[in-house]
Design a protein around this motif. Structure first.
Motif, PDB file in Angstrom:
ATOM      1  N   PRO A  21       0.773  -1.317   0.071  1.00  0.00           N
ATOM      2  CA  PRO A  21       0.126   0.106  -0.067  1.00  0.00           C
ATOM      3  C   PRO A  21       0.732   1.218   0.045  1.00  0.00           C
ATOM      4  N   LEU A  22       0.368   2.262  -0.946  1.00  0.00           N
ATOM      5  CA  LEU A  22       1.134   3.501  -0.871  1.00  0.00           C
ATOM      6  C   LEU A  22       0.184   4.847  -0.521  1.00  0.00           C
ATOM      7  N   ALA A  23      -1.165   4.405  -0.776  1.00  0.00           N
ATOM      8  CA  ALA A  23      -2.391   5.259  -0.481  1.00  0.00           C
ATOM      9  C   ALA A  23      -3.632   4.489  -0.392  1.00  0.00           C
ATOM     10  N   LEU A  24      -4.567   4.926   0.632  1.00  0.00           N
ATOM     11  CA  LEU A  24      -5.969   4.524   0.616  1.00  0.00           C
ATOM     12  C   LEU A  24      -6.820   5.696   1.133  1.00  0.00           C
ATOM     13  N   GLU A  25      -7.907   5.949   0.241  1.00  0.00           N
ATOM     14  CA  GLU A  25      -8.943   6.643   0.746  1.00  0.00           C
ATOM     15  C   GLU A  25     -10.271   6.249   0.399  1.00  0.00           C
ATOM     16  N   ARG A  26     -10.990   6.100   1.648  1.00  0.00           N
ATOM     17  CA  ARG A  26     -12.563   5.966   1.511  1.00  0.00           C
ATOM     18  C   ARG A  26     -13.341   6.990   1.561  1.00  0.00           C
ATOM     19  N   LEU A  27     -14.064   7.219   0.433  1.00  0.00           N
ATOM     20  CA  LEU A  27     -15.235   8.384   0.431  1.00  0.00           C
ATOM     21  C   LEU A  27     -16.169   8.131   1.356  1.00  0.00           C
ATOM     22  N   ASP A  28     -16.872   9.656   1.645  1.00  0.00           N
ATOM     23  CA  ASP A  28     -18.090   9.301   2.526  1.00  0.00           C
ATOM     24  C   ASP A  28     -19.036   8.528   2.012  1.00  0.00           C
TER      25      ASP A  28
END
Length: 133
Positions: free
Chosen positions: A41-48
């Motif tokens: 993993p380099l980045a993780l984003e969970r949108l609302d």
């Protein structure tokens, strides 16, 4: 000795931003994961609004794509085409939505998206990859 490109944090941020923009334009609540060529993993984003499991699935789609050096959809197609042996492969997901990042013919990472229909996940992932072109 061979050399290859690697994803810097600048490219990772650009991939995430482009994928987020595509998802938000379509009002899709998704998770977006970017990994290096080894699936780390380099980045993780969970949108609302995205279910918590989306973060796990997005990461695994990205990992599958990076390690397999192809879109995760390829594995889904193989299984759906009767190659059930891939169900026991060490890839935790064979679902559409994982797309490799290819620079100069080399896979340098991948993006995985989860949260909406498989083809929509792939659309968001491809928008992220295209941000590097």
């Amino acid at each position: 000795m061979q050399t290859k490109a690697i994803l810097s944090q600048q490219e990772v941020n650009r991939i995430i931003a482009a994928a987020r923009s595509e998802a938000q334009q379509n009002q899709w609540a998704v998770s977006i994961a970017v990994v290096d060529d080894g699936g780390h993993p380099l980045a993780l984003e969970r949108l609302d609004g995205c279910a918590p499991i989306g973060a796990y699935i997005a990461t695994e789609k990205a990992r599958t794509s990076a390690l397999g050096r192809r879109e995760s959809k390829g594995y889904e197609d193989m299984v759906n085409g009767g190659r059930n042996a891939f169900l026991s492969a060490p890839l935790l997901t064979s679902l559409e939505g994982g797309v490799p990042v290819i620079i100069d013919g080399q896979v340098v990472g991948a993006i995985g998206v989860s949260g909406v229909k498989a083809e929509q996940d792939a659309q968001v992932a491809k928008a992220g990859v295209q941000s590097l072109n």
